[in-house]
Design a protein around this motif. Structure first.
Motif, PDB file in Angstrom:
ATOM      1  N   LEU A 144       1.002  -1.265  -0.020  1.00  0.00           N
ATOM      2  CA  LEU A 144       0.086  -0.089   0.013  1.00  0.00           C
ATOM      3  C   LEU A 144       0.864   1.473   0.051  1.00  0.00           C
ATOM      4  O   LEU A 144       1.797   1.395   0.638  1.00  0.00           O
ATOM      5  CB  LEU A 144      -1.037   0.109   1.318  1.00  0.00           C
ATOM      6  CG  LEU A 144      -2.223  -0.805   1.260  1.00  0.00           C
ATOM      7  CD1 LEU A 144      -2.749  -0.776   2.496  1.00  0.00           C
ATOM      8  CD2 LEU A 144      -2.972  -0.547   0.240  1.00  0.00           C
ATOM      9  N   LYS A 145       0.451   2.354  -0.789  1.00  0.00           N
ATOM     10  CA  LYS A 145       1.152   3.523  -0.797  1.00  0.00           C
ATOM     11  C   LYS A 145       0.418   4.264   0.337  1.00  0.00           C
ATOM     12  O   LYS A 145      -0.623   3.941   0.633  1.00  0.00           O
ATOM     13  CB  LYS A 145       0.944   4.205  -1.999  1.00  0.00           C
ATOM     14  CG  LYS A 145       1.540   3.413  -3.300  1.00  0.00           C
ATOM     15  CD  LYS A 145       1.073   4.064  -4.634  1.00  0.00           C
ATOM     16  CE  LYS A 145       1.858   3.328  -5.747  1.00  0.00           C
ATOM     17  NZ  LYS A 145       1.787   3.786  -6.997  1.00  0.00           N
ATOM     18  N   GLU A 146       1.271   5.417   0.684  1.00  0.00           N
ATOM     19  CA  GLU A 146       0.823   6.327   1.719  1.00  0.00           C
ATOM     20  C   GLU A 146      -0.554   6.824   1.675  1.00  0.00           C
ATOM     21  O   GLU A 146      -0.843   7.323   0.556  1.00  0.00           O
ATOM     22  CB  GLU A 146       1.802   7.284   2.095  1.00  0.00           C
ATOM     23  CG  GLU A 146       1.350   8.424   3.102  1.00  0.00           C
ATOM     24  CD  GLU A 146       2.563   8.955   3.374  1.00  0.00           C
ATOM     25  OE1 GLU A 146       2.130   9.997   4.559  1.00  0.00           O
ATOM     26  OE2 GLU A 146       3.384   9.308   2.806  1.00  0.00           O
ATOM     27  N   GLY A 147      -1.726   6.849   2.389  1.00  0.00           N
ATOM     28  CA  GLY A 147      -2.990   7.205   2.150  1.00  0.00           C
ATOM     29  C   GLY A 147      -3.758   6.261   1.624  1.00  0.00           C
ATOM     30  O   GLY A 147      -5.002   6.616   1.517  1.00  0.00           O
ATOM     31  N   GLU A 148      -3.522   5.101   1.122  1.00  0.00           N
ATOM     32  CA  GLU A 148      -4.258   4.176   0.489  1.00  0.00           C
ATOM     33  C   GLU A 148      -4.937   3.395   1.670  1.00  0.00           C
ATOM     34  O   GLU A 148      -4.348   2.835   2.531  1.00  0.00           O
ATOM     35  CB  GLU A 148      -3.692   3.457  -0.423  1.00  0.00           C
ATOM     36  CG  GLU A 148      -3.157   4.226  -1.810  1.00  0.00           C
ATOM     37  CD  GLU A 148      -2.419   3.046  -2.805  1.00  0.00           C
ATOM     38  OE1 GLU A 148      -2.407   3.481  -3.958  1.00  0.00           O
ATOM     39  OE2 GLU A 148      -1.904   2.115  -2.322  1.00  0.00           O
ATOM     40  N   ILE A 149      -6.157   2.998   1.187  1.00  0.00           N
ATOM     41  CA  ILE A 149      -7.202   2.240   2.226  1.00  0.00           C
ATOM     42  C   ILE A 149      -6.992   0.805   1.540  1.00  0.00           C
ATOM     43  O   ILE A 149      -7.550   0.680   0.351  1.00  0.00           O
ATOM     44  CB  ILE A 149      -8.308   2.856   2.225  1.00  0.00           C
ATOM     45  CG1 ILE A 149      -8.323   4.215   2.947  1.00  0.00           C
ATOM     46  CG2 ILE A 149      -9.439   1.675   3.078  1.00  0.00           C
ATOM     47  CD1 ILE A 149      -9.767   4.680   3.336  1.00  0.00           C
ATOM     48  N   CYS A 150      -6.881  -0.158   2.318  1.00  0.00           N
ATOM     49  CA  CYS A 150      -6.688  -1.496   1.562  1.00  0.00           C
ATOM     50  C   CYS A 150      -7.801  -2.077   1.010  1.00  0.00           C
ATOM     51  O   CYS A 150      -7.743  -2.700  -0.037  1.00  0.00           O
ATOM     52  CB  CYS A 150      -6.050  -2.727   2.847  1.00  0.00           C
ATOM     53  SG  CYS A 150      -5.749  -4.140   2.259  1.00  0.00           S
ATOM     54  N   ALA A 151      -8.907  -2.116   1.746  1.00  0.00           N
ATOM     55  CA  ALA A 151     -10.218  -2.416   1.077  1.00  0.00           C
ATOM     56  C   ALA A 151     -10.358  -1.802  -0.353  1.00  0.00           C
ATOM     57  O   ALA A 151     -11.059  -2.519  -1.231  1.00  0.00           O
ATOM     58  CB  ALA A 151     -11.357  -2.202   2.063  1.00  0.00           C
ATOM     59  N   ASP A 152     -10.422  -0.573  -0.324  1.00  0.00           N
ATOM     60  CA  ASP A 152     -10.634   0.030  -1.609  1.00  0.00           C
ATOM     61  C   ASP A 152      -9.695  -0.258  -2.640  1.00  0.00           C
ATOM     62  O   ASP A 152     -10.088  -0.612  -3.837  1.00  0.00           O
ATOM     63  CB  ASP A 152     -10.600   1.881  -1.452  1.00  0.00           C
ATOM     64  CG  ASP A 152     -11.516   2.206  -0.399  1.00  0.00           C
ATOM     65  OD1 ASP A 152     -12.487   1.669  -0.343  1.00  0.00           O
ATOM     66  OD2 ASP A 152     -11.323   3.358   0.151  1.00  0.00           O
ATOM     67  N   GLU A 153      -8.556  -0.328  -2.361  1.00  0.00           N
ATOM     68  CA  GLU A 153      -7.523  -0.932  -3.273  1.00  0.00           C
ATOM     69  C   GLU A 153      -7.741  -2.408  -3.654  1.00  0.00           C
ATOM     70  O   GLU A 153      -7.581  -2.450  -5.101  1.00  0.00           O
ATOM     71  CB  GLU A 153      -5.964  -0.952  -3.096  1.00  0.00           C
ATOM     72  CG  GLU A 153      -5.522   0.499  -2.489  1.00  0.00           C
ATOM     73  CD  GLU A 153      -5.875   1.499  -3.718  1.00  0.00           C
ATOM     74  OE1 GLU A 153      -5.199   1.282  -4.773  1.00  0.00           O
ATOM     75  OE2 GLU A 153      -6.390   2.496  -3.611  1.00  0.00           O
ATOM     76  N   GLU A 154      -8.275  -3.106  -2.841  1.00  0.00           N
ATOM     77  CA  GLU A 154      -8.467  -4.486  -3.222  1.00  0.00           C
ATOM     78  C   GLU A 154      -9.896  -4.497  -4.068  1.00  0.00           C
ATOM     79  O   GLU A 154      -9.683  -5.342  -5.095  1.00  0.00           O
ATOM     80  CB  GLU A 154      -8.698  -5.369  -1.967  1.00  0.00           C
ATOM     81  CG  GLU A 154      -7.569  -5.655  -1.214  1.00  0.00           C
ATOM     82  CD  GLU A 154      -7.686  -6.438   0.022  1.00  0.00           C
ATOM     83  OE1 GLU A 154      -6.846  -7.551   0.480  1.00  0.00           O
ATOM     84  OE2 GLU A 154      -8.771  -6.647   0.627  1.00  0.00           O
ATOM     85  N   ASN A 155     -10.591  -3.747  -3.658  1.00  0.00           N
ATOM     86  CA  ASN A 155     -11.988  -3.794  -4.716  1.00  0.00           C
ATOM     87  C   ASN A 155     -11.432  -3.209  -6.241  1.00  0.00           C
ATOM     88  O   ASN A 155     -12.368  -3.730  -7.142  1.00  0.00           O
ATOM     89  CB  ASN A 155     -12.832  -2.873  -4.117  1.00  0.00           C
ATOM     90  CG  ASN A 155     -13.631  -3.120  -3.044  1.00  0.00           C
ATOM     91  OD1 ASN A 155     -13.516  -4.538  -2.709  1.00  0.00           O
ATOM     92  ND2 ASN A 155     -14.566  -2.494  -2.675  1.00  0.00           N
ATOM     93  N   LYS A 156     -10.566  -2.445  -6.289  1.00  0.00           N
ATOM     94  CA  LYS A 156     -10.109  -2.110  -7.562  1.00  0.00           C
ATOM     95  C   LYS A 156      -9.635  -3.199  -8.212  1.00  0.00           C
ATOM     96  O   LYS A 156     -10.028  -3.269  -9.518  1.00  0.00           O
ATOM     97  CB  LYS A 156      -9.053  -0.692  -7.439  1.00  0.00           C
ATOM     98  CG  LYS A 156      -9.786   0.618  -6.878  1.00  0.00           C
ATOM     99  CD  LYS A 156      -8.622   1.572  -6.842  1.00  0.00           C
ATOM    100  CE  LYS A 156      -9.087   2.771  -6.268  1.00  0.00           C
ATOM    101  NZ  LYS A 156      -8.020   4.044  -6.049  1.00  0.00           N
ATOM    102  N   TYR A 157      -8.781  -3.774  -7.930  1.00  0.00           N
ATOM    103  CA  TYR A 157      -8.162  -5.000  -8.461  1.00  0.00           C
ATOM    104  C   TYR A 157      -9.132  -6.065  -8.842  1.00  0.00           C
ATOM    105  O   TYR A 157      -8.963  -6.865  -9.812  1.00  0.00           O
ATOM    106  CB  TYR A 157      -7.048  -5.516  -7.574  1.00  0.00           C
ATOM    107  CG  TYR A 157      -5.829  -4.713  -7.615  1.00  0.00           C
ATOM    108  CD1 TYR A 157      -5.136  -4.296  -8.704  1.00  0.00           C
ATOM    109  CD2 TYR A 157      -5.384  -4.094  -6.286  1.00  0.00           C
ATOM    110  CE1 TYR A 157      -3.846  -3.705  -8.580  1.00  0.00           C
ATOM    111  CE2 TYR A 157      -4.036  -3.046  -6.498  1.00  0.00           C
ATOM    112  CZ  TYR A 157      -3.416  -3.305  -7.587  1.00  0.00           C
ATOM    113  OH  TYR A 157      -2.390  -2.294  -7.415  1.00  0.00           O
ATOM    114  N   LEU A 158     -10.095  -6.244  -7.680  1.00  0.00           N
ATOM    115  CA  LEU A 158     -11.070  -7.045  -7.857  1.00  0.00           C
ATOM    116  C   LEU A 158     -12.110  -6.953  -9.169  1.00  0.00           C
ATOM    117  O   LEU A 158     -12.034  -7.965  -9.948  1.00  0.00           O
ATOM    118  CB  LEU A 158     -12.126  -7.412  -6.728  1.00  0.00           C
ATOM    119  CG  LEU A 158     -13.004  -8.454  -6.621  1.00  0.00           C
ATOM    120  CD1 LEU A 158     -12.374  -9.583  -6.412  1.00  0.00           C
ATOM    121  CD2 LEU A 158     -14.253  -8.218  -5.536  1.00  0.00           C
TER     122      LEU A 158
END
Length: 329
Positions: A144-158
């Protein structure tokens, strides 16, 4: 009335149980002229054929495994699992009878009478998930980059994986089925060209909190339907070991009682038979069953290598995130 429960204490294999149950059900159906039980027999024979793991399953899983290789190249930083399973005998039986109960009940509430036999038979051709594959992804926090929320980033990849999956499988002999999911919200992360094929429980969570992406394909080579589910690890945990799993049982029981109260016993033989079979399955004490290769301490501690309760695994595959280069010496 023939019930699966009557065949689960003989020490036979699952295939032998299926054979005996189907044969006896067919004989009974002929004697009583029960066309739904005849349809039920064909459903059981379909499960038996799948459980024997014929060559088409090997071909199918190999083609789906090609998508795993694509993901390993395109998302080396993700951790993910691929699993495939044939629906278990007990759950398939419960679902078949549950569909009968649900359809007749909803038809009765809407119309005040019961569906015709052809209507009911047509509805029972809706099974598409006897074979299902699941892709579960996880993004390690070290990526994760600074400021990123894990759940949001995982949803993008999903959703990105979902956008790639349809075209990839259609190039390999699969045809996507249009979703019957009506009135759903549209996620902007899902391409417009693929959105009509997905049942999006991420943008449209169920009341239990269940979230996932579902898509159904027809395998033109194997000539069968398969369902593919896509989840993040958080979604998968919630579905498998969280409230969506544990609380659902009590709600289902309550829902079944409401349906029984609405339709008096003796008014519809198809409803009566399906309801009783479903209730009997809910009351199974797994630790007391005697099925070859199956053992259970209780309803939670189950060792099932034969496709009776947990389903038969046909594709276990796991990719661990490549994080070594992120370590600081």
């Amino acid at each position: 009335m023939k019930k699966l429960n009557n065949y689960l204490y003989s020490g036979d294999t699952v295939l032998k149980i299926l054979q005996r149950y189907a044969e006896d059900l067919k004989q009974s159906a002929k004697e009583t002229h029960n066309q739904i039980d005849l349809l039920h027999c064909n459903f059981l024979l379909q499960i038996a054929e799948l459980l024997q793991h014929n060559e088409f399953l090997t071909s199918q899983s190999q083609r789906i495994r090609e998508f795993y290789k694509l993901m390993a190249n395109e998302y080396p930083f993700l951790a993910f699992t691929f699993k495939g399973r044939i629906k278990s005998l007990i759950r398939a039986e419960a679902k078949f009878n549950g569909y009968i109960v649900e359809y007749i009940y909803e038809y009765y509430i809407k119309h005040g009478n019961y569906p015709s036999l052809p209507e009911l038979k047509n509805y029972l051709n809706c099974f598409r998930d006897l074979i299902a594959y699941r892709i579960v992804i996880s993004l390690p926090k070290c990526h994760l980059k600074e400021g990123e929320i894990c759940a949001d980033e995982e949803n993008k990849y999903l959703y990105d994986v979902a956008n790639k999956l349809l075209d990839f499988l259609e190039e390999r002999g699969f045809t996507a089925e249009l979703s019957s999911f009506m009135g759903q919200k549209k996620s902007p992360l899902l391409r417009e060209s693929v959105s009509p094929y997905y049942r999006d429980y991420v943008a449209n969570p169920e009341s239990s909190g269940y979230r996932s992406l579902h898509i159904t394909f027809y395998d033109n080579i194997a000539r069968c339907y398969v369902e593919v589910q896509l989840r993040t690890k958080e979604m998968d945990d919630f579905a498998e070991i969280g409230p969506a799993n544990h609380l659902g049982y009590e709600k289902r029981q309550e829902s079944e009682r409401v349906k029984r109260d609405a339709i008096p016993k003796g008014e519809n033989i198809y409803f009566d038979d399906a309801y009783e079979r479903g209730i009997m399955l809910q009351q199974l004490e797994l630790s007391k069953l005697d099925v070859n290769m199956f053992s259970a301490m209780n309803n939670s501690l189950v060792n099932d290598g034969c496709g009776l309760y947990r389903g038969r695994l046909i594709l276990p595959y796991e990719h661990l995130s490549k994080f070594q280069n992120d370590l600081i010496d």
